[in-house]
Design a protein around this motif. Structure first.
Motif, PDB file in Angstrom:
ATOM      1  N   ARG A 253       0.835  -0.562   0.366  1.00 45.55           N
ATOM      2  CA  ARG A 253       0.107  -0.040  -0.321  1.00 45.55           C
ATOM      3  C   ARG A 253       0.722   1.443   0.264  1.00 45.55           C
ATOM      4  NH1 ARG A 253      -4.911  -0.554   1.013  1.00 45.55           N
ATOM      5  NH2 ARG A 253      -5.145   1.387   2.332  1.00 45.55           N
ATOM      6  N   ASP A 254       1.173   0.981   0.608  1.00 52.26           N
ATOM      7  CA  ASP A 254       2.312   2.178   0.758  1.00 52.26           C
ATOM      8  C   ASP A 254       3.795   2.499  -0.660  1.00 52.26           C
ATOM      9  OD1 ASP A 254       2.314   2.565   3.312  1.00 52.26           O
ATOM     10  OD2 ASP A 254       3.842   1.732   4.102  1.00 52.26           O
ATOM     11  N   GLN A 257       0.356   0.351  -4.737  1.00 52.09           N
ATOM     12  CA  GLN A 257      -0.287  -1.316  -5.442  1.00 52.09           C
ATOM     13  C   GLN A 257      -2.011  -1.233  -4.776  1.00 52.09           C
ATOM     14  OE1 GLN A 257       2.156  -4.588  -5.030  1.00 52.09           O
ATOM     15  NE2 GLN A 257       0.316  -5.275  -6.354  1.00 52.09           N
ATOM     16  N   ASN A 258      -2.688  -1.142  -5.848  1.00 54.24           N
ATOM     17  CA  ASN A 258      -3.843  -1.433  -5.377  1.00 54.24           C
ATOM     18  C   ASN A 258      -3.959  -2.217  -4.059  1.00 54.24           C
ATOM     19  OD1 ASN A 258      -5.763   0.513  -5.932  1.00 54.24           O
ATOM     20  ND2 ASN A 258      -5.482   0.026  -8.513  1.00 54.24           N
ATOM     21  N   PHE A 260      -5.292  -4.437  -0.347  1.00 55.12           N
ATOM     22  CA  PHE A 260      -6.669  -3.915   0.704  1.00 55.12           C
ATOM     23  C   PHE A 260      -6.664  -4.430   1.550  1.00 55.12           C
ATOM     24  CE2 PHE A 260      -8.307  -2.284  -3.115  1.00 55.12           C
ATOM     25  CZ  PHE A 260      -7.982  -1.317  -3.212  1.00 55.12           C
ATOM     26  N   ASP A 308      -3.741   0.317   6.388  1.00 53.27           N
ATOM     27  CA  ASP A 308      -3.507  -1.411   6.110  1.00 53.27           C
ATOM     28  C   ASP A 308      -4.772  -1.931   6.186  1.00 53.27           C
ATOM     29  OD1 ASP A 308      -0.713   0.447   5.441  1.00 53.27           O
ATOM     30  OD2 ASP A 308      -0.958   0.791   6.808  1.00 53.27           O
ATOM     31  N   SER A 310      -8.610  -2.310   6.395  1.00 54.43           N
ATOM     32  CA  SER A 310      -9.077  -1.693   6.049  1.00 54.43           C
ATOM     33  C   SER A 310     -10.795  -1.625   6.294  1.00 54.43           C
ATOM     34  CB  SER A 310      -9.498  -1.711   4.473  1.00 54.43           C
ATOM     35  OG  SER A 310      -8.441  -0.494   4.232  1.00 54.43           O
TER      36      SER A 310
END
Length: 461
Positions: A253-254, A257-258, A260, A308, A310
């Motif tokens: 995520r940092d 990138q998609n 979840f 991070d 969700s």
């Protein structure tokens, strides 16, 4: 039929504000300053209560076949229990068996659920047989309102997909805008560890946890993220339980990138100590991924605060202790995997608010607003706003309750949270404007719920 909910604090992602809510039929017609509206067919006094958007549990398994049996909640009993706990939408999983088509599977799950749900519902699709035909059908599923597809790196011989099969499905998902949901555990290695433990005479339920170490969840999560990066597919990690897996998600995520992830209440409150309970009691806590050492829990709470993690879902998959969990006496590998929890998710996460782990707004965000956006239901669901469905929960933040199998409404003979003393309790629940739970009891019907044809993930960048 009009309803005025007055005097309560309407809670959204930004916190709470004293407002009144006016409902006309199935929709919220207005959210106003207190006292602007005074009359309606029904007036509900919400003084001292939170007014929340109905909870969305994006991960349930009603009537799911597993290991020669079925999860014990029907769509009727499971959605009724969900309503009692302030959840007004579930997204369940249609389970493709090897050799069957996705669309015929979807039809089969519609037959199970249609006319049998107390609240609204949608479906994800489990893809267990990757071939040209099923890949083609993924697009038809999206057209039918099912835009998320779950795959497994675990359970070889049942649901397991190879990296090559996952790559093919991810490429198709990228093409059609769908989201791949991943059960990320290294099932090949786990099966070897489990077989060795059994051969050495280790048969107790705790072996389920010991043979599924967190490192193998972390490894599989990292591998799934890499495959998603190669294909450009959106990836949603289901029921994340381990610090190692969370670190991989945070890094992705940092990097933009998609990717979840969700976690579940059992990983925030229960631990491998429960799996180790004597006299086969630990079987009640067998789920996959397994309950971890308590040292993982602070990281999970931190992940909820940082986004991070969700979403909080339940992975509700209830098997009775008697006759179902007991199938694994003498062999932990035969214990049906699953923990009941659809009724208690909102209450358990509210304890995080009480303890200062998460904010009031984050509670609503992880349990309602984000799953609505993640799975194409927002703003119809997940928010108290004009034009949205009148899925509304009045929540008493100071009421006390003790969880127990004697008082819950799930169709299962034990509670994983037996004796838990909680602060906060659902008071009243509206589903599309109809009061389905009140202090007088359950006033809904298992014919009330409707199928939700969903749009695609609204977080994709």
């Amino acid at each position: 039929m009009t309803t005025l909910i007055k005097g309560g604090q309407v809670v959204g992602v930004d916190g709470a504000k004293l407002q009144d809510v006016f409902v006309d039929g199935e929709k919220i017609a207005a959210v106003t300053s207190p006292g602007l509206l005074t009359t309606a067919d029904e007036v509900i006094d919400a003084t001292g209560k939170y007014v929340l958007p109905g909870g969305i549990d994006a991960h349930t398994h009603m009537e799911m076949p597993f290991g020669g049996t079925h999860s014990h909640d029907t769509f009727g009993t499971g959605t009724t229990a969900a309503a009692w706990g302030g959840t007004t939408t579930i997204i369940d999983f249609a389970v493709q068996a090897k050799g069957t088509s996705l669309l015929s599977t979807l039809d089969k799950w519609h037959e199970k659920a249609d006319g049998n749900c107390a609240i609204d519902y949608g479906f994800h699709m489990i893809v267990s047989d990757v071939n040209d035909a099923s890949l083609k059908e993924m697009e038809a599923c999206v057209t039918a309102g099912v835009g998320s597809f779950k795959m497994f790196m675990a359970y070889p011989g049942v649901f397991y997909s190879t990296d090559g099969e996952i790559l093919r499905a991810m490429a198709k998902a990228r093409e059609i805008g769908a989201t791949i949901m991943m059960h990320a555990e290294n099932g090949i290695a786990i099966d070897q560890l489990a077989a060795r433990a059994f051969e050495e005479g280790h048969t107790a339920p705790v072996q389920h946890g010991l043979t599924r170490p967190p490192e193998l969840e972390g490894e599989a999560t990292s591998r799934a993220i890499t495959l998603a990066k190669v294909t450009g597919a959106p990836l949603y990690i289901v029921h994340l339980s381990a610090s190692q897996a969370l670190a991989a998600v945070a890094e992705a995520r940092d990097g933009g990138q998609n990717v979840f992830a969700e976690t579940c209440p059992q990983y925030l409150y229960l631990s491998i100590e429960d799996l180790a309970k004597p006299d086969f009691e630990g079987a009640k806590y067998v789920a996959s991924p397994p309950l971890r050492d308590k040292s993982h829990q602070p990281d999970l709470w931190r992940g909820l605060r940082t986004n991070d993690l969700s979403v909080v879902s339940t992975d509700h998959c209830p098997f009775c202790f008697k006759d179902q969990k007991e199938l694994g006496r003498g062999d932990f590998r035969a214990i049906p995997n699953g923990i009941p929890g659809v009724e208690h998710r909102m209450d358990l996460l509210h304890q995080g608010v009480v303890a200062g782990e998460i904010s009031l707004g984050r509670w609503v965000e992880t349990c309602s607003t984000t799953p609505a956006k993640m799975f194409g239901l927002y703003p119809r669901k997940g928010v108290i706003a004009a034009g949205s469905d009148a899925d509304i929960v009045l929540y008493d933040p100071v009421a006390k309750q003790t969880l127990s199998a004697e008082t819950h409404h799930m169709n299962v003979d034990y509670s994983a949270y037996e004796g838990f003393e909680l602060t906060g309790k659902v008071h009243t629940v509206l589903s599309r404007g109809e009061v389905v739970v009140s202090p007088s009891g359950f006033g809904g019907s298992t014919t009330h719920g409707r199928f939700l044809s969903r749009d695609l993930n609204q977080y994709l960048s």
